[in-house]
Design a protein around this motif. Structure first.
Motif, short mmCIF file in Angstrom:
data_model
loop_
_atom_site.label_atom_id
_atom_site.label_comp_id
_atom_site.label_asym_id
_atom_site.label_seq_id
_atom_site.Cartn_x
_atom_site.Cartn_y
_atom_site.Cartn_z
N HIS A 219 32.41 51.58 41.21
CA HIS A 219 31.62 51.68 39.99
C HIS A 219 32.24 52.47 38.84
O HIS A 219 31.61 52.62 37.81
N CYS A 220 33.43 53.02 39.02
CA CYS A 220 33.99 53.83 37.93
C CYS A 220 35.41 53.40 37.59
O CYS A 220 36.11 52.80 38.42
N ASP A 221 35.83 53.72 36.36
CA ASP A 221 37.19 53.40 35.94
C ASP A 221 38.13 54.56 36.22
O ASP A 221 39.24 54.39 36.69
N VAL A 237 40.77 55.07 38.80
CA VAL A 237 40.24 54.98 40.16
C VAL A 237 41.13 54.09 41.05
O VAL A 237 41.53 54.49 42.14
N PRO C 267 38.66 50.22 46.01
CA PRO C 267 38.15 49.53 44.81
C PRO C 267 38.24 48.02 44.92
O PRO C 267 37.33 47.31 44.50
N GLU C 270 35.40 46.85 47.13
CA GLU C 270 34.11 47.13 46.49
C GLU C 270 33.79 46.15 45.39
O GLU C 270 32.70 45.62 45.29
N ARG C 271 34.77 45.91 44.51
CA ARG C 271 34.48 45.04 43.36
C ARG C 271 34.24 43.62 43.79
O ARG C 271 33.49 42.90 43.16
N GLN C 274 30.21 43.06 44.90
CA GLN C 274 29.16 43.78 44.20
C GLN C 274 27.82 43.06 44.16
O GLN C 274 26.80 43.69 44.03
#
Lengths: 322, 311, 328
Positions: A219-221, A237, C267, C270-271, C274
């Protein structure tokens, strides 16, 4: 453009047992429209940085250094000017949505109060605006539920209410302090998606303060890793997760129990998080670090820039092998 | 408290604190004491109370006259010659019968403090145990025990006390019985309320899970954690007991001559006011007021020290 | 499977509650925190229990240690029915079943030192033990869980959360239990310390041959330590299987949602996923949905779900799920 810049921020508390150093020389630069995670364990000073930015430190606390928001220095600003910025430009939501609202007042009253007081809106217009925002935050039947009291909402729903409240004045910066920690796993994802949505729709810059590296990934950059009141590492991230430079970041990522892996043992970090009153001369993580050497105890590592977008404070950083 | 502890506090720095940590535990009581000692008003009040206690216990030694002796030389003209004077040994003057007011005040202080402390002690012991037992067991036990308290509270105690005195005659013993009967009621309610919240704490549940017996849980886990609140309330109870006794004595129902108490002395002084013997009122009143203030400040200081969250 | 240490049959826990604000003469409503739970636990086995808040997992633990009353049927401890026993009969058995609590600091009496806390458990069950032996055994146990002998005289508030939890573990283990119920033992701890405590529990279990019931909302932790996992939702068991199998091949839609909601510190992963979150909120346990309790949030809900409570269905070897539809 940098919206919020923190330079050499220190926060100390005078207690009966002496001075507690909660934050020690932290630098941050947060660009407009970014979503930045501030990650740390208990005692890392992550919440105190936010309280210092908001001018909400406890009475025995003092902040030194510099915090500029859109060019205005916030530290030492008089209460009136600070209030104007707090009410219109920076908003904050907290870990426990239940305690953030007055249990004896209807949600409608608590939401419209902000608008009628700060923006001089009429009650009717304020109510319409509030309902519109609750709708946007996917609170079902917003028009009826706005007349309810806080205890009539579930934790997840209340967090939506709080986010809606925070957005009433269209702040440019939203600080979310552990917004999902008190919530259940299946609701946690909903709130995180909502925060992402808020950023996309309102262009709000979001600072997510959390201990949970898991939710940061999706959820974060940008992320900032804190330990013992100091920045250990910061950067995008994706790149930090792929190749952390700081041994602490590495250990923190490894310690998360993962469903997608079969480990015989969890990889723990030996020792306990730092007590804030004992400030070591060298690196705060030295006592628990797997790569520690003699110098780490003695000398505080300076912040280095191994790449233009990354910062790391370590004498023996891990090399960037993905 | 002693200047020795004061001095130690002054040199106690952060490093000293961590050395202490390594040596032994820093109990909550010790933390509370340190916080208490930082509160000037409370420490000063404690000093005042200690002095008062010394006055009550050893005041006799300094009195030039005994409390029953009548100074015949002054008897006829107390208003003119009975005023406080170092020369004739009546430091606080004499009362309307020519008795030494200093000696009478010592005597009155003794009785008033005794009443106050006894009342507070009864309430601490009986009230705490009663409330803790009711709160811990809950359910029907709790209902019955607390209804008894309610019934006792509903009885007009002043009436009962007067009745007692009529039946058994006026004596200090009856006064103590009366105080003993009512003083613990409020405390039992407070202790019960606190116990209800302590009972839900995980450490009590842990003790149950281990198999610790209820009696031991109450004595070892519940009551020590109640004590903070209890002690504070007890310090506030001492003055209310003193006031209670004074009120009874003021009505003329309390202690009997030649015994006396602050209330009785104030009563006597007030009735002589029109003759210009103001000292007869002011000396006992001074002691009374100072004690009440000291106890209130002490209670305040204790509350801050024992319950730092509330500040 | 060898003879079970504990076998629970159709256990239920019901609380009487009065909704806030109702008058005192209003009738209390029944809150069924746990309904109809059955399982067997073998010696040296770890049973994981996963569920969100209000799922009844803590009530189950408390019913087993006997701090809340349980209703219905039985819980057999080596053949003796725990639920039928009175408090006095039960007391010697408490030694066999111990518990570790969620709030590390809150579970320790703030006015007692670490040494006293551990010693109390010992002296409760072995009366008349000489003082020096109590002391030395308490010290040895504290050392076993990773504390130092000089920690004996310190008070709980002087320890970190992880250390407090170690004291709690020492207190539970000093009486030599056969089963330790861990109620969210790591959820109040920092990630780095969580792993220490989980590893410690695993070591102790292996060395002492303990059975564990490990309760958590975090499927990641449970999967790591448990042999088998039960998934709780609103007081009911929705799925029960071997840990690896449950995570690899979940059959109940709720289990799938839980797995999807567990964050992965990567990441890229996760992405990519979603969109798969679960909507809605946990219904009130005072008024659970009719039929399948999960139907209000279920992605594959059908009309029939509201009619009757789905039975536990064998869906694989030693794998049951309370959903008649295979989400495939």
């Amino acid at each position: 453009m940098t919206l919020l810049r923190v330079r050499d921020l220190s926060v100390t508390f005078e207690t009966g047992d002496g001075t507690v150093n909660a934050v020690n020389g932290v630098d941050l630069a947060i660009g407009a429209g970014q979503s930045v995670a501030v990650v740390g364990e208990s005692g890392s000073g992550k919440s105190q940085i936010m309280f210092a930015i908001m001018g909400l430190l406890a009475r025995n606390g003092a902040a030194a250094g510099s915090v500029t928001f859109d060019g205005t220095e916030l530290l030492g600003l008089d209460e009136g000017a600070l209030n104007r910025i707090r009410s219109s430009q920076i908003a904050m939501i907290f870990q426990n949505p239940m305690t953030a609202l007055n249990p004896y007042m209807r949600i409608s009253h608590q939401m419209t109060e902000v608008l009628t007081l700060h923006k001089g809106m009429s009650r009717r217009a304020a109510l319409a605006e509030a309902i519109g925002l609750l709708d946007a935050m996917e609170v079902p039947e917003a028009a009826t539920r706005i007349g309810m009291y806080p205890h009539e909402f579930s934790g997840g729903m209340l967090q939506r209410v709080l986010i809606a409240m925070a957005l009433l004045c269209r702040p440019r910066l939203l600080i979310a302090d552990e917004p999902t920690t008190a919530l259940d796993a299946t609701v946690r994802g909903q709130i995180m998606r909502l925060l992402a949505d808020v950023r996309a729709r309102f262009g709000t810059t979001v600072i997510l303060v959390t201990h949970d590296v898991g939710i940061v990934a999706g959820h974060c950059d940008e992320m900032v890793v804190l330990y013992g009141g100091r920045v250990m590492e910061s950067g995008p991230v994706a790149r930090i997760f792929a190749a952390p430079h700081h041994p602490y970041t590495r250990s923190l990522l490894d310690a998360v129990p993962r469903l997608d892996r079969d480990d015989e043992r969890l990889r723990s970090i030996p020792g306990d998080p730092l007590g804030t009153n004992l400030l070591p001369a060298g690196c705060p993580f030295a006592a628990r670090c797997p790569r520690v050497e003699e110098r780490c105890h003695r000398e505080r590592p300076a912040s280095e820039r191994p790449a233009p977008d990354r910062v790391v404070a370590c004498h023996r950083p891990l090399e960037g092998v993905a | 408290m002693s200047p020795f502890i004061f001095g130690r506090r002054a040199i106690r720095s952060l490093s000293a604190a961590s050395v202490e940590d390594a040596a032994g535990g820093r109990s909550l009581w010790r933390d509370a004491r340190n916080r208490f000692l930082r509160n000037r008003a409370a420490v000063a009040s404690l000093a005042v109370l200690v002095l008062l206690l010394v006055f009550a216990l050893f005041g006799d030694l300094f009195a030039a006259w005994s409390n029953e002796e009548i100074d015949w030389a002054l008897l006829g003209n107390v208003a003119e010659e009975g005023a406080p004077s170092l020369a004739n040994g009546h430091y606080f003057g004499v009362d309307e019968l020519g008795r030494d007011l200093f000696a009478r005040t010592v005597q009155g202080t003794r009785i008033s403090l005794m009443v106050g402390i006894l009342g507070a002690l009864i309430s601490m012991v009986v009230g705490t145990l009663y409330g803790a037992v009711a709160g811990y067991f809950g359910g029907r036990v709790d209902s019955v025990m607390m209804r008894i308290v309610d019934v006792m509270m509903a009885i007009p105690y002043m009436f009962v006390l007067i009745l007692f005195m009529v039946v058994f005659g006026r004596s200090i013993l009856i006064l103590f019985v009366g105080i003993g009967l009512i003083s613990w009621l409020d405390m039992a309610r407070i202790a019960r309320g606190q116990t209800l919240s302590i009972k839900k704490r995980e450490y009590v549940e842990a003790a149950v899970a281990i198999g610790v017996r209820p009696a031991r849980i109450i004595l070892r886990h519940v009551i020590p954690n109640l004590l903070g609140v209890i002690v504070v309330y007890a310090t506030l109870l001492v003055p209310s007991m003193i006031i209670y006794e004074s009120f009874i004595s003021f009505l003329g129902l309390g202690v009997q001559e030649p015994d006396t108490s602050w209330g009785a002395l104030i009563n006597d002084g007030a009735s002589q006011m029109q003759y210009g013997t103001l000292w007869q009122l002011l000396f006992p009143l001074f002691f009374f007021v100072v004690t009440l203030f000291a106890l209130f400040f002490l209670g305040d200081g204790l509350r801050d020290a024992l319950d730092p969250k509330d500040r | 499977m060898s003879a079970p240490l504990l076998s629970v049959r159709e256990l239920g826990v019901t609380y009487r509650v009065r909704p806030g604000g109702s008058p005192p003469w209003a009738r209390a409503r029944a809150l069924q925190a746990v309904r109809n739970v059955s399982f067997d636990l073998a010696p040296a086995e770890t049973l994981g229990i996963v569920g969100e808040s209000g799922s009844g997992k803590s009530s189950l633990a408390r019913a087993l240690i006997g701090t809340v009353p349980a209703s219905r049927r039985q819980a057999l401890w080596q053949g003796a029915d725990l639920l039928a026993m009175g408090a006095e009969q039960r007391r010697p058995l408490r030694r066999d079943i111990q518990m570790i609590f969620q709030n590390p600091l809150g579970a320790l009496d703030p006015r007692m030192t670490a040494g006293e806390i551990v010693a109390e458990a010992l002296t409760t069950h072995e009366r008349g033990l000489p003082r020096h032996e109590v002391r030395s055994r308490a010290a040895a146990m504290l050392e076993r869980v990773g504390l130092l002998p000089e920690h004996m005289n310190r008070y709980p508030h002087e320890f970190s959360g992880g250390q407090c939890q170690r004291i709690g573990i020492a207190r539970a283990l000093i009486v030599g239990p056969r089963l330790v119920i861990c109620d969210e033992p790591v959820s109040a701890l920092d990630v780095s310390v969580q792993a220490q405590i989980v590893n410690l529990l695993q070591d102790l279990q292996r060395d002492l041959g303990l059975s564990l019931i490990f309760i958590s909302h975090d499927l990641g932790v449970v999967k790591h330590i448990a042999d088998r996992i039960m998934v709780f939702y609103l007081g009911r068991v929705l799925e029960h299987a071997a840990a690896g199998e449950l995570v690899r091949a979940p059959r109940h839609p709720y289990t799938r949602a839980l797995i999807a909601a567990a964050p992965v510190p990567d990441p890229a992963v996760e992405r990519g996923r979603q969109a798969t979150g679960l909507g809605g909120e946990l219904p009130s346990p005072l008024a659970p949905p009719s039929g399948c309790v999960f139907r209000t949030r279920c992605p594959i809900v059908r009309d029939a779900c509201a009619d009757e409570v789905p039975a536990m269905r064998e869906v694989g070897e030693d794998h049951v799920a309370a959903c008649p539809y295979d989400a495939g």
